[in-house]
Design a protein around this motif. Sequence first.
Motif, PDB file in Angstrom:
ATOM      1  N   LYS A 192      45.509  28.018  26.583  1.00 17.17           N
ATOM      2  CA  LYS A 192      45.966  28.622  27.831  1.00 17.17           C
ATOM      3  C   LYS A 192      45.757  27.686  29.013  1.00 17.17           C
ATOM      4  N   LEU A 193      46.595  27.861  30.037  1.00 15.42           N
ATOM      5  CA  LEU A 193      46.439  27.150  31.298  1.00 15.42           C
ATOM      6  C   LEU A 193      45.295  27.763  32.088  1.00 15.42           C
ATOM      7  N   VAL A 194      44.564  26.935  32.826  1.00 13.06           N
ATOM      8  CA  VAL A 194      43.490  27.410  33.703  1.00 13.06           C
ATOM      9  C   VAL A 194      43.965  27.314  35.152  1.00 13.06           C
ATOM     10  N   ILE A 195      43.967  28.447  35.844  1.00 15.79           N
ATOM     11  CA  ILE A 195      44.410  28.507  37.239  1.00 15.79           C
ATOM     12  C   ILE A 195      43.284  29.113  38.077  1.00 15.79           C
ATOM     13  N   PRO A 196      42.940  28.517  39.214  1.00 17.01           N
ATOM     14  CA  PRO A 196      41.816  29.024  40.018  1.00 17.01           C
ATOM     15  C   PRO A 196      42.143  30.335  40.737  1.00 17.01           C
ATOM     16  N   GLU A 197      41.133  31.179  40.841  1.00 18.37           N
ATOM     17  CA  GLU A 197      41.267  32.443  41.580  1.00 18.37           C
ATOM     18  C   GLU A 197      41.671  32.183  43.025  1.00 18.37           C
ATOM     19  N   GLU A 198      41.029  31.226  43.669  1.00 12.92           N
ATOM     20  CA  GLU A 198      41.346  30.837  45.039  1.00 12.92           C
ATOM     21  C   GLU A 198      41.457  29.318  45.099  1.00 12.92           C
ATOM     22  N   VAL A 199      42.368  28.828  45.920  1.00  8.40           N
ATOM     23  CA  VAL A 199      42.384  27.412  46.265  1.00  8.40           C
ATOM     24  C   VAL A 199      41.623  27.295  47.585  1.00  8.40           C
ATOM     25  N   VAL A 200      40.542  26.523  47.583  1.00  6.87           N
ATOM     26  CA  VAL A 200      39.605  26.525  48.713  1.00  6.87           C
ATOM     27  C   VAL A 200      39.541  25.139  49.349  1.00  6.87           C
ATOM     28  N   HIS A 201      39.688  25.103  50.661  1.00  9.41           N
ATOM     29  CA  HIS A 201      39.623  23.863  51.431  1.00  9.41           C
ATOM     30  C   HIS A 201      38.214  23.680  51.990  1.00  9.41           C
ATOM     31  N   TYR A 202      37.796  22.426  52.124  1.00  5.43           N
ATOM     32  CA  TYR A 202      36.439  22.162  52.596  1.00  5.43           C
ATOM     33  C   TYR A 202      36.185  22.801  53.966  1.00  5.43           C
ATOM     34  N   SER A 203      37.208  22.838  54.848  1.00  9.68           N
ATOM     35  CA  SER A 203      37.025  23.400  56.189  1.00  9.68           C
ATOM     36  C   SER A 203      36.725  24.895  56.121  1.00  9.68           C
ATOM     37  N   GLU A 204      37.160  25.544  55.040  1.00 14.56           N
ATOM     38  CA  GLU A 204      36.833  26.958  54.847  1.00 14.56           C
ATOM     39  C   GLU A 204      35.361  27.102  54.463  1.00 14.56           C
TER      40      GLU A 204
END
Length: 390
Positions: free
Chosen positions: A220-232
């Motif tokens: 299976k492909l792994v996809i992140p729950e959230e894409v998170v930026h360092y500024s966040e």
Amino acid sequence: MANDTKQTDQGIAGHGAFFQATNLNAQEAEAATAWVRKHVDRRTVDLGERMDDVREHMWELEKEGEIIVHRITDQHQPQVVNTLFGWEKRIPTNNLWHHKSCGQCGNIPGYPTSLLWFMNNLGLDYLDETDQTSCTAWNYHGSGIGNVESLAAVFLRNFHQAYVSGKQHGHELGHYYPLVHCGTSFGNYKEIRKYLVESAELREKVTKILGKLGRLVDGKLVIPEEVVHYSEWLHVMRNRIASEMQTIDVSNIRVTMHAACHYYKMVHEDAIYDPNILGGNRTAVGSSMAQALGAQLIDYSTWYDCCGFGFRHIISEREFTRSFTIDRKIKVAQEEAKADVMLGIDTGCITTMDKNQWIGRAHEKNYSMPIMADVQFAALACGADPFKIV
């Protein structure tokens, strides 16, 4: 120009035939651009109509056995924020996998170093990953050489590495959660995640590619729950940083903010907004850190404008890029806001505005201003060595 066949075929500056001179007179040009000043001071998206949330479809695909969602768990010590539509987004603060930026490491090394300096001083666990590739979005946006399949394969390859990276350190799958340093990577990955979730055809194509690379988990492909930026991350950690680490008073410094287009204009529903920061009419990241440190955060009329970088025209229209950053950003911030410094949250923006200020001298526009990342400004306020760290 219209009679020049070569120019017509190539369009303006070789951008393609669909780019043609408008030949507007001054009055028409003013009418064509008046909407910028009219609308950008407040958010204009219809917040009454709920957009589709891609995460809901991810849960469905996971239940159907098509993908694995890399979850943010308690071990990542998440903090909850609200995005443009009031949706909740969880920002992990610990056990982080650093997805570094080619432009930061190459052009502004104090940018990622300042971020790691904070994490070291706060005693947080992270992995400074060596098995990571560029996102390749620079190539895609700058030249058009690339396609969705290749972008998706790189996205999935890097986030698979984040998911499995803890194993060699004795941890379970998913121990480290990816933190994306670059705004371009961040915007690109959010778009690609949306395409993947919406397109069964794209998932089928990249599953074959990832299978050949050994980058599937149980097929299976792994996809992140959230894409998170360092500024966040910096946004949710700002009060702790200011209360525990700040050593220098910055209350006399007038700060202006430039938010990267790829942070809040691409997949805009994912960007963080806070009613306590610039009235909730500007995305909160970057500005929130300056505010927490006690600096004077000043708004200005061209806040919404691009820095001028634009990828394609930094290559083919470099003088336009340089002129834009002087006339539409730095000059306005100085004359309107009387700013001492401008902060940014992305590599390309800071590089463009910092390194092109010399061009003003050619036209007797001697505007200059320190440009740095929010995390660099914060590190300075917290006593980091200006040369060794920042």
